[in-house]
Design an enzyme around this catalytic site. Sequence first.
Site, PDB file in Angstrom:
ATOM      1  N   LYS A 284       0.842  -1.202   0.000  1.00 26.76           N
ATOM      2  CA  LYS A 284       0.000   0.000   0.000  1.00 26.76           C
ATOM      3  C   LYS A 284       0.875   1.249   0.000  1.00 26.76           C
ATOM      4  O   LYS A 284       1.987   1.218   0.500  1.00 26.76           O
ATOM      5  CB  LYS A 284      -0.845   0.030   1.300  1.00 26.76           C
ATOM      6  CG  LYS A 284      -1.992  -0.953   1.334  1.00 26.76           C
ATOM      7  CD  LYS A 284      -2.752  -0.821   2.646  1.00 26.76           C
ATOM      8  CE  LYS A 284      -3.906  -1.806   2.735  1.00 26.76           C
ATOM      9  NZ  LYS A 284      -4.984  -1.577   1.772  1.00 26.76           N
ATOM     10  N   ARG A 358     -10.282 -11.432   2.122  1.00 30.06           N
ATOM     11  CA  ARG A 358     -11.156 -12.476   1.567  1.00 30.06           C
ATOM     12  C   ARG A 358     -10.488 -13.848   1.633  1.00 30.06           C
ATOM     13  O   ARG A 358     -11.151 -14.872   1.716  1.00 30.06           O
ATOM     14  CB  ARG A 358     -11.572 -12.099   0.139  1.00 30.06           C
ATOM     15  CG  ARG A 358     -10.462 -11.979  -0.845  1.00 30.06           C
ATOM     16  CD  ARG A 358     -10.833 -11.173  -2.075  1.00 30.06           C
ATOM     17  NE  ARG A 358     -10.807  -9.745  -1.845  1.00 30.06           N
ATOM     18  CZ  ARG A 358     -11.137  -8.827  -2.756  1.00 30.06           C
ATOM     19  NH1 ARG A 358     -11.513  -9.194  -3.956  1.00 30.06           N
ATOM     20  NH2 ARG A 358     -11.065  -7.547  -2.479  1.00 30.06           N
TER      21      ARG A 358
HETATM   22  N1  BES Z   1      -7.926  -3.746   4.486  1.00 28.89           N
HETATM   23  C1  BES Z   1      -8.184  -3.351   3.161  1.00 28.89           C
HETATM   24  C2  BES Z   1      -9.501  -2.616   2.990  1.00 28.89           C
HETATM   25  C3  BES Z   1      -9.630  -1.294   3.709  1.00 28.89           C
HETATM   26  C4  BES Z   1      -9.470  -0.121   3.002  1.00 28.89           C
HETATM   27  C5  BES Z   1      -9.979  -1.249   5.024  1.00 28.89           C
HETATM   28  C6  BES Z   1      -9.630   1.082   3.647  1.00 28.89           C
HETATM   29  C7  BES Z   1     -10.135  -0.040   5.664  1.00 28.89           C
HETATM   30  C8  BES Z   1      -9.983   1.114   4.973  1.00 28.89           C
HETATM   31  C9  BES Z   1      -8.230  -4.567   2.239  1.00 28.89           C
HETATM   32  O1  BES Z   1      -7.458  -5.645   2.633  1.00 28.89           O
HETATM   33  C10 BES Z   1      -7.707  -4.110   0.920  1.00 28.89           C
HETATM   34  O2  BES Z   1      -6.612  -3.672   0.860  1.00 28.89           O
HETATM   35  N2  BES Z   1      -8.538  -4.234  -0.113  1.00 28.89           N
HETATM   36  C11 BES Z   1      -8.167  -3.795  -1.409  1.00 28.89           C
HETATM   37  C12 BES Z   1      -8.729  -4.753  -2.419  1.00 28.89           C
HETATM   38  C13 BES Z   1      -8.165  -4.613  -3.795  1.00 28.89           C
HETATM   39  C14 BES Z   1      -6.712  -4.974  -3.815  1.00 28.89           C
HETATM   40  C15 BES Z   1      -8.937  -5.482  -4.741  1.00 28.89           C
HETATM   41  C16 BES Z   1      -8.718  -2.393  -1.639  1.00 28.89           C
HETATM   42  O3  BES Z   1      -9.787  -2.073  -1.110  1.00 28.89           O
HETATM   43  O4  BES Z   1      -8.075  -1.607  -2.317  1.00 28.89           O
HETATM   44 ZN    ZN Z   2      -5.424  -5.480   2.003  1.00 30.15          ZN
END
Ligand code: BES
Ligand code: ZN
Length: 508
Positions: A284, A358
């Site tokens: 990230k 997931r």
């Molecule tokens: N933990 C994140 C989702 C999240 C985003 C939680 C903002 C709290 C605040 C999750 O694991 C994630 O990173 N999801 C990705 C999915 C994508 C790679 C398909 C996302 O939301 O960008």
């Molecule tokens: Zn994530």
Amino acid sequence: MQTPLLAVFAVDLATGNDADAMPALLTASDGVAGAAERFLRGGEFKAAVGETMLLHSPGGLKAERLLVVGLGKAKKLNPDQVRKGAGAAVRFAKPRGFREMAIAFPEDKALSDEQLAELPCDLTARALVEGAELADPDYDTYKSDRKDRSMVAVTVVAAAAAERSVQEEIRSGFGEGQMVGAAQNFTRSLVNEPGNVLTPTALGERARAMCAEVGLRCEVHSTERIKELKMGALWAVAQGSEEPPALIVIRYEPEGGAGLKDGAPVLGLVGKGITFDTGGISIKPADGMEKMKYDMAGAGAMLGAMRAIAQMKPKVRVIAVICSAENMPDGRAFKPGDVVTAMSGKTIEVVNTDAEGRMVLADGLHYAKTLGCTHLINAATLTGAIGVALGRLNAGMFSNDDATAARFEGGLKASGEKFWRLPCTDDYADQIKSPIADIQNTGTTRYGGSITAAMFLKEFVGETPWIHLDIAGTAWDDDAKPWMAKGPTGIGVRSIVEWVRGYGVGSF
Ligand code: BES
Ligand code: ZN
Ligand code: ZN
């Protein structure tokens, strides 16, 4: 008794026809009404939700201070406004050094029967106490100069509730509010913890301690058992961290559970417990990454719900399965392109290691089924896309079964939480097809990101009625509210508890 501070609610009666109507006080006490009316006539106080006005030494009252708290428009009166109003009263009092206060139960001759019908005594008492509980914490645990200003006692006074049945209702609502409010605060305190403190192992320990306190059976497993169970998806996420994963299983058995009929439901509560989400190899951006300590809010919600369930004792079996890991990039971390086999036997192509929630839930949901769960609910900070779709007010809800979804939605009035149902119909399934494995862990495009995530989970629940709660947009609030501190919200606890309790009444 000399009360240092008495809070009393007021509603806004202004309408299009009568914009200057004076707010009405929701009190049956003529003394309180008389003391405050003169000030209300001044017109500065509009009785907006959470608005407060403090009166010193109000004439003719025992209380040294009278706090008038707005509940908003009289027409929209409901227990949730009372929850917020009680919260606002406590948050007003706390920084001013009050450690005790009384809150007047909302009662009034001025309200129509219709408006009173919106405030059933039990739900109103419960909401009032929940609001007061939730208003108490401030998340300053790690500040050296923190001052302990917790409220010590909040008394609810109900002047007109002379009838015994009404008193009973208020008393039972009061007790429920304490249990649910404390459970939600327990969740919030977990979600607030930094990733270096709350590792998966530490989460397991906190779960164990909570279970010991309220009398629940708890098992905490780690790497060896996870591998033995062939939880390839959970392990894929966990393998890139020095911190071992934790698989937490908590069982609630109703008293005299043997009396439950064959085929009685067993509810499975599955939580995403990523104690820190760096994104892994699909790392990230640095900006805002510190927030990813709250990626265990789904697990937190389930632990809080179990705490309340243990105390409220519904007549239904419940099993919680918490899948906890840290998502890190490292020499052993899982990589985009890897193919892993989940516990169910399905193969998953990892397209993005940041779609880790997931993966851990896939194994958690399947495992809950193997433990005998007949109905499943999971909570997870699963996708950033849910915040894009619904903003910060509504959390996302998905289900493969209308009746189960309707039960959940039926509880929202009592919980006062906002969930909005989104689709996860099979016509979306193409979007998680993989060229190499059974499925892939992201959608083929960015569109409908929360839906493709739900579709992925759906692959692991099969025919079992299931609800998925995506709380990524609502588990953390950057803005303080008049009724609640900023930070962890504890979203989900109240609605999950309500859903579970719904299965404890009637027969199946
Ligand atoms: N933990 C994140 C989702 C999240 C985003 C939680 C903002 C709290 C605040 C999750 O694991 C994630 O990173 N999801 C990705 C999915 C994508 C790679 C398909 C996302 O939301 O960008
Ligand atoms: Zn994530
Ligand atoms: Zn995550």
